[in-house]
Design a protein around this motif. Structure first.
Motif: not given
Ligand code: FMN
Ligand code: SF4
Ligand code: FES
Lengths: 158, 424
Positions: A16, A19-20, B121, B143, B160-163
């Motif tokens: 993760l 991602r941030y 997000y 992806y 980029d996509l994040t849950v």
């Protein structure tokens, strides 16, 4: 100090991290992942999360205590959260809660002495069209009746 | 009503989830291919033409909001999807995420291109564990097939996509609280300005949009903004609406209807089969539990943003809750108020203290210990919260109290004078 959090926890965080833009943003995911491992968030585990992220342990607690899903004390093996918000009450949620309180011999917010069940009232779960609804651990159960609830409970592995 | 187009509802079933279905049956990712070569301004223009008004609650025009994002920015920009779905009564976004996740993903890539964001997000409420898992699976598919990640479809655009999962706090549906929560902080609303479009997630320019808002973007791009605008029956309110109907109706569920095409009466009696058990209708909460209540005599209003505002209520998240004479309105208001007292983040005194106070008073009225002056007191407290707090949760708590007490005053008085619920 030996680590309490599993390798899986650290692998998940590694995945993760890119991602941030900040490491603190990993705090909620980290608390979720830790709770998956322990069922709740013991103090030493929150300390270890603080060390990993690089924030003060008090900051971890301050954030964790804001959110109702993080268990700051141990809960039973089966955690029932019955929604008693508007739509569910209109469809009989209060009777369900009463039914469970009687069945388990505990009040909402309490755990049975054998540590099997924790009973809680929950706010709207976003399942109002299939009310009354509850969560049993991570799973939703909808269109409930007392009979259906008994069936679900009877089918749980000891 | 049968000839009206439905963009979502026909696909709300388990088979619709995989990418293969999306490509074969829903023109999947064709809008993205059309949008990627378009200049961002052209996409925003199309959104403006569509009269899409945000589906999260405030009904703000989406194209206008996207236009607030500065073209140049030293800090990275972000697109954030509000999938907190926490307003009691609302359950439509859950269907989008579990049945048609690719609509949301495609909408987000197009939105990101329009505002120049390279990271996004989906902030999903913590309880939706299954939906988060399903979204993650769909994101992996996207992806693997070049719809997310680097150089999307050979266009040179990266996204980029994040849950990101929430953890049980209603207030995190408020967009600035959501952003704090995304950043790993307590979900407390921020002081505005600055608005998210100037300084949002990680201090970068940010757009926050509801799931349904973003999931409609592919259809707007494919069919044109004007087409979408014309789906709506009223001016300045385009598209279809996903309406969550719950409570005492025969057929609760998610319905999709052209914006502004029915009255509340038609919705309850023609679309949803009428009141449960053919009981008498007592009250309707039209837009999630924050929306001021309507009486059975007020339901000939068209179910859309402006008409509901005109009668002093709101459409909010299009969550309609129907209450028959079978449930006590005093008890109901007590439950609603308990919710807001519980969910107040505590930053502003009027909200923190006022909500708790109203809860206590309602508790004693329901218990039969109410005092004659409690009714005025409730109205006073609600007045002192309304418009005097940092975020709209304060108003959300005050609106139900003033409206229930004013419109069902006799029920409250009967409890106070009789010392108990007259129907108990
Ligand atoms: C207390 C409170 C709770 C909210 N909850 C939600 C929510 O659960 N989902 C949502 O999309 N918007 C919610 N909103 C509205 C958001 O702040 C924001 O306006 C919305 O996400 C913008 O998206 P839209 O323009 O697409 O509607 C809430 C607002 C307040 C004040
Ligand atoms: S109005 Fe209530 S919820 Fe909103 S910021 Fe103030 S105290 Fe928090
Ligand atoms: S009110 Fe129970 S799920 Fe919404």
């Amino acid at each position: 100090m030996s680590k309490l959090l599993s390798q899986q926890f650290y692998d998940e965080m590694k995945k993760l991290e890119p991602r941030y833009p900040t490491k603190v943003a990993l705090l909620l995911p980290a608390l979720h992942e830790a709770q998956k491992q322990f069922g709740w968030l013991p103090g030493e585990v929150m300390d270890e999360i603080g060390t990993y992220i690089g924030i003060h342990p008090a900051q971890v607690r301050e954030v964790a205590s804001f959110y109702t899903m993080y268990n700051l004390k141990p809960v039973g093996k089966y955690h029932l959260k019955i929604c008693t918000n508007v739509a569910c009450c209109l469809r009989g949620a209060e009777e369900l809660v009463e039914h469970c309180e009687k069945k388990f011999g505990v009040k909402c917010g309490e755990t049975t002495t054998d540590k099997r069940f924790t009973l809680m009232e929950e706010e709207c779960l976003g399942a109002c069209g299939t009310a009354p609804a509850m969560m049993l651990n991570d799973d939703y159960h909808e269109n409930l009746t007392a009979a259906k609830l008994d069936q679900i409970l009877a089918s749980l592995p000891s | 009503m049968s000839e009206s187009p439905q963009m979502f509802k026909p696909h709300f079933h388990e088979e619709a989830r995989p990418l293969a279905y999306y490509l074969a049956k829903m023109n999947g990712y064709t809008a993205l291919k059309k949008a990627l070569p378009m200049p961002p301004e052209a996409i925003i223009e199309e959104m403006k033409k569509s009269n899409m008004r945000g589906r999260g609650g405030a009904g703000f025009p989406t194209g206008v909001k996207w236009g607030f994002i500065p073209k140049q920015s030293a800090k990275p920009k972000y697109l954030v999807c509000n999938a907190d779905e926490s307003e009691p009564g609302t359950f439509k976004d859950r269907d989008i995420m579990r049945y048609t996740p690719h609509l949301l993903i495609e909408g987000m890539v197009i939105g990101a291109h329009a505002i120049g964001a390279h990271a996004g997000y989906i902030y999903i409420r913590g309880e939706y564990t299954r939906e988060a898992k399903l979204l993650n699976q769909a994101i992996e598919e996207a992806y693997a097939n070049g719809y997310l990640g680097k150089n999307i479809q050979g266009s040179g655009f990266d996204f980029d996509l994040t849950v990101h999962r929430g953890a049980g706090a209603y207030i995190c549906g408020e967009e600035t609280a959501l952003l704090n929560s995304l950043e790993g902080k307590r979900g407390e609303p921020r002081v505005k300005p600055p608005f998210p479009a100037q300084s949002g997630a990680f201090a970068g320019p940010t757009i926050v949009n509801n799931v349904e808002t973003l999931a409609a973007v592919p259809m707007i791009i494919n069919n044109g903004g004007e087409w979408f605008a014309k789906l709506g029956k009223l001016e300045k309110s385009g598209g279809t609406r996903l309406i969550s109907v719950s409570g005492h109706v025969k057929n609760p569920g998610v319905y999709e209807l052209p914006a502004g095409s029915v009255t509340i009466r038609e919705l309850i009696y023609n679309v949803c089969g009428g009141v449960f058990g053919d009981k008498k209708l007592k009250a309707v909460i039209p837009g999630g539990s924050s929306a001021p209540v309507l009486t059975a005599d007020e339901i000939d209003v068209i179910y859309d943003i402006e008409p509901l505002m005109k009668v002093g209520s709101m459409m909010g998240s299009a969550a309609l809750m129907v209450v028959s004479e079978d449930y006590c309105v005093v008890k109901l208001l007590k439950r609603i108020t308990k919710f807001y007292a519980h969910e107040s983040c505590g930053q502003c005194t009027p909200c923190r203290e006022g909500c708790k106070w109203m809860e206590d008073i309602l508790h004693r009225i329901e218990d039969g210990h109410g005092r004659e002056q409690d009714i005025t007191l409730l109205l006073d407290i609600a007045d002192n919260i309304n418009g005097k707090t940092l975020c709209a949760l304060g108003d959300a708590a005050a609106g139900p109290v003033s409206s229930f007490v004013k419109k069902f005053r006799a029920d409250f008085e009967a409890h106070i004078r009789g010392g108990k619920c007259p129907n108990a």
